[in-house]
Design a protein around this motif. Structure first.
Motif, mmCIF file in Angstrom:
data_model
loop_
_atom_site.group_PDB
_atom_site.id
_atom_site.type_symbol
_atom_site.label_atom_id
_atom_site.label_comp_id
_atom_site.label_asym_id
_atom_site.label_seq_id
_atom_site.Cartn_x
_atom_site.Cartn_y
_atom_site.Cartn_z
ATOM 1 N N ALA A 108 41.837 33.471 14.743
ATOM 2 C CA ALA A 108 42.805 34.454 14.569
ATOM 3 C C ALA A 108 44.332 34.036 14.748
ATOM 4 O O ALA A 108 45.099 34.194 14.110
ATOM 5 C CB ALA A 108 42.648 35.594 15.503
ATOM 6 N N ALA A 109 44.491 33.356 15.714
ATOM 7 C CA ALA A 109 45.998 32.638 16.195
ATOM 8 C C ALA A 109 46.416 31.645 14.848
ATOM 9 O O ALA A 109 47.713 31.911 14.590
ATOM 10 C CB ALA A 109 45.878 31.903 17.563
ATOM 11 N N GLU A 111 45.386 31.834 11.747
ATOM 12 C CA GLU A 111 45.620 32.664 10.446
ATOM 13 C C GLU A 111 46.891 33.266 10.708
ATOM 14 O O GLU A 111 47.770 33.741 9.808
ATOM 15 C CB GLU A 111 44.661 33.778 10.428
ATOM 16 C CG GLU A 111 42.995 32.947 10.051
ATOM 17 C CD GLU A 111 42.040 34.022 9.763
ATOM 18 O OE1 GLU A 111 42.281 35.363 10.398
ATOM 19 O OE2 GLU A 111 41.050 33.877 8.971
ATOM 20 N N ALA A 112 47.471 33.622 12.035
ATOM 21 C CA ALA A 112 48.612 34.188 12.397
ATOM 22 C C ALA A 112 49.875 33.220 12.212
ATOM 23 O O ALA A 112 51.127 33.744 12.339
ATOM 24 C CB ALA A 112 48.720 34.960 13.617
ATOM 25 N N GLY A 113 49.626 31.938 12.205
ATOM 26 C CA GLY A 113 50.660 31.150 11.986
ATOM 27 C C GLY A 113 50.635 29.790 13.004
ATOM 28 O O GLY A 113 51.602 29.242 12.858
ATOM 29 N N GLN A 131 50.420 32.692 24.822
ATOM 30 C CA GLN A 131 50.379 33.329 23.287
ATOM 31 C C GLN A 131 48.836 33.971 22.879
ATOM 32 O O GLN A 131 48.087 33.333 23.630
ATOM 33 C CB GLN A 131 50.765 32.241 22.466
ATOM 34 C CG GLN A 131 52.099 31.469 22.601
ATOM 35 C CD GLN A 131 53.180 32.697 22.190
ATOM 36 O OE1 GLN A 131 53.170 33.194 21.226
ATOM 37 N NE2 GLN A 131 54.136 32.658 23.031
#
Length: 213
Positions: A108-109, A111-113, A131
């Motif tokens: 998920a992290a 995919e979030a950049g 983070q």
């Protein structure tokens, strides 16, 4: 990021924003014995072309830390490797703090950049530990099970080797990082081929050109 931070102007080769230069040859370990030799042909491979990466001091006066990453921890075959030891080769001053940690980034992290970080002023704990979907773990005992992909792909999440150098007025540097690990009850070694350095404020170290500003 501190606006005063500048990458070291050494690059013959640019790798996703991190300036690098061919600088490494043979190097000796600080306090390392060659009596217990492990195999170097294991599945955890950190080798890249020889080079270096560094940071200028931030604008705020005083001691500081520089973090260096970019090494994705993955295996060339299925299984689980356990990291057991880290050695810092060619350390300029063995009394200065140098340590290594493992940064974990979830799918998920990613995919979030979130991406691998080649250099950053500060510590991994301060910059990434809070983070979402990220954590910082001690290197010793960390388990690596991700299989390497070719071409590299971090969109499913990744584990990253990060080295942290403390910088006083004289700066700090290492020539390479050597990891010991086990895989299928066998012991192995693998060594990075990158010099990392944090510049002194006087710019007297040979890797650090004068600051024009």
């Amino acid at each position: 990021m501190d606006g005063a931070r500048r990458r070291i102007p050494l690059g013959f080769l640019s790798l996703t924003g991190a300036l690098v230069v061919s600088v490494l040859s043979g190097c000796a370990a600080i306090g390392v014995s060659d009596d217990n030799v492990s195999a170097t042909d294991g599945p955890l491979d950190l080798s890249l072309a020889s080079g270096g990466n560094g940071l200028y001091p931030p604008g705020v006066k005083g001691d500081w830390h520089g973090t260096f990453g970019g090494f994705r921890l993955c295996l060339t075959e299925p299984g689980t490797a356990t990291l057991t030891r880290v050695e810092f080769l060619g350390q300029r001053d063995p009394n200065d703090e140098v340590r290594a940690v493992v940064r974990r980034v979830s799918k998920a992290a990613a995919e979030a950049g979130a991406t691998p970080v080649f250099s950053e002023v500060g510590t991994p704990e301060d910059e990434f530990g809070s983070q979402p979907g990220q954590s910082i773990e001690p290197l010793k005992g960390a388990e690596i099970a991700d299989v390497c992909k070719n071409p590299p792909d971090v969109t499913a999440g990744f584990s990253e080797l990060m080295t942290v150098l403390f910088a006083d007025a004289d700066g700090n540097s290492i020539d390479a990082v050597r990891l010991s690990y086990t895989f299928n009850d066998e012991s192995y070694l693998t060594t990075t081929r990158w010099e990392n350095f944090v510049c002194d404020r006087a710019r007297k170290n040979e890797q650090c050109s004068p600051n024009e500003t």
